[in-house]
Design a protein around this motif. Structure first.
Motif, PDB file in Angstrom:
ATOM      1  N   TRP A  27      37.711  36.797  42.496  1.00 41.69           N
ATOM      2  CA  TRP A  27      37.834  35.840  41.394  1.00 41.69           C
ATOM      3  C   TRP A  27      38.257  34.486  41.935  1.00 41.69           C
ATOM      4  N   VAL A  29      39.967  31.475  41.065  1.00 38.63           N
ATOM      5  CA  VAL A  29      40.902  31.021  40.043  1.00 38.63           C
ATOM      6  C   VAL A  29      40.528  29.588  39.649  1.00 38.63           C
ATOM      7  N   GLU A  34      45.510  26.357  39.718  1.00 38.54           N
ATOM      8  CA  GLU A  34      45.931  26.392  41.117  1.00 38.54           C
ATOM      9  C   GLU A  34      47.148  25.497  41.328  1.00 38.54           C
ATOM     10  N   ILE A  38      50.161  29.891  43.044  1.00 41.39           N
ATOM     11  CA  ILE A  38      49.101  30.637  42.361  1.00 41.39           C
ATOM     12  C   ILE A  38      47.891  30.606  43.296  1.00 41.39           C
ATOM     13  N   LYS A  40      44.156  30.640  45.035  1.00 41.09           N
ATOM     14  CA  LYS A  40      42.880  30.004  44.720  1.00 41.09           C
ATOM     15  C   LYS A  40      41.780  31.051  44.529  1.00 41.09           C
ATOM     16  N   ARG A  41      41.887  32.127  45.268  1.00 45.36           N
ATOM     17  CA  ARG A  41      40.941  33.243  45.157  1.00 45.36           C
ATOM     18  C   ARG A  41      41.746  34.533  45.164  1.00 45.36           C
ATOM     19  N   ILE A  49      41.127  39.533  35.101  1.00 48.22           N
ATOM     20  CA  ILE A  49      40.825  38.104  35.049  1.00 48.22           C
ATOM     21  C   ILE A  49      41.397  37.431  33.806  1.00 48.22           C
ATOM     22  N   THR A  53      44.588  34.923  33.793  1.00 52.96           N
ATOM     23  CA  THR A  53      44.345  33.557  33.329  1.00 52.96           C
ATOM     24  C   THR A  53      45.404  33.171  32.297  1.00 52.96           C
ATOM     25  N   PHE A  56      48.986  32.965  34.059  1.00 54.05           N
ATOM     26  CA  PHE A  56      49.124  31.744  34.849  1.00 54.05           C
ATOM     27  C   PHE A  56      49.235  30.520  33.937  1.00 54.05           C
TER      28      PHE A  56
END
Length: 142
Positions: A27, A29, A34, A38, A40-41, A49, A53, A56
């Motif tokens: 995923w 992100v 970011e 947190i 990035k991937r 997911i 989401t 975060f």
């Protein structure tokens, strides 16, 4: 609470199943999330997911993202520490954060506001278990 047996029944044995992208994804992100540590991937189960989401976004909008000091993983095929059953990390359905300060059996150093960012997004928190694991958040349902 989601169990290892439920995961075996739905996703198969993580040691022998060839997922071929059926449940697990890399995923990317969204850049708006970011912030701080947190990732990035993130290699995780597709079911993670939307809840991640939301979690975060909650961390950011509720001004507690600075409490996220370390991202300590999601996918890791292994048994639960000291037990025979598989960890939900084996199916990419759990995450660990701030592990150095929130180890198995320790009292949580996470604020209630931080924890609520994840529980409001559909996660169950390991800090509420009889065998406390305050670094651990896992999906509440699959």
């Amino acid at each position: 609470m989601v169990t290892s047996k439920q995961c075996f029944d739905k996703f198969g044995d993580p040691l022998t199943t060839n997922d071929e992208g059926k449940y697990m994804v890399m995923w990317d992100v969204p850049p708006t999330l970011e912030i701080g540590v947190i990732p990035k991937r993130l290699y995780c189960n597709k079911l993670m997911i939307q809840p991640l989401t939301t979690a975060f976004s909650n961390l950011i909008s509720r001004n507690v993202v600075q409490e996220l000091k370390t991202w300590d993983g999601c996918f890791n095929i292994r048994k639960k520490r000291g037990l025979a059953s598989m960890s939900l990390h084996s199916w990419g359905l759990a995450i660990d954060v701030n592990a150095a300060w929130n180890g198995l059996g320790m009292e949580s150093k996470l604020s209630p506001e931080f924890v609520k960012c994840f529980t409001d997004a559909g996660f169950h928190w390991g800090g509420q278990w009889s065998r406390k694991d305050p670094m651990h958040f896992q999906l509440s349902k699959i």
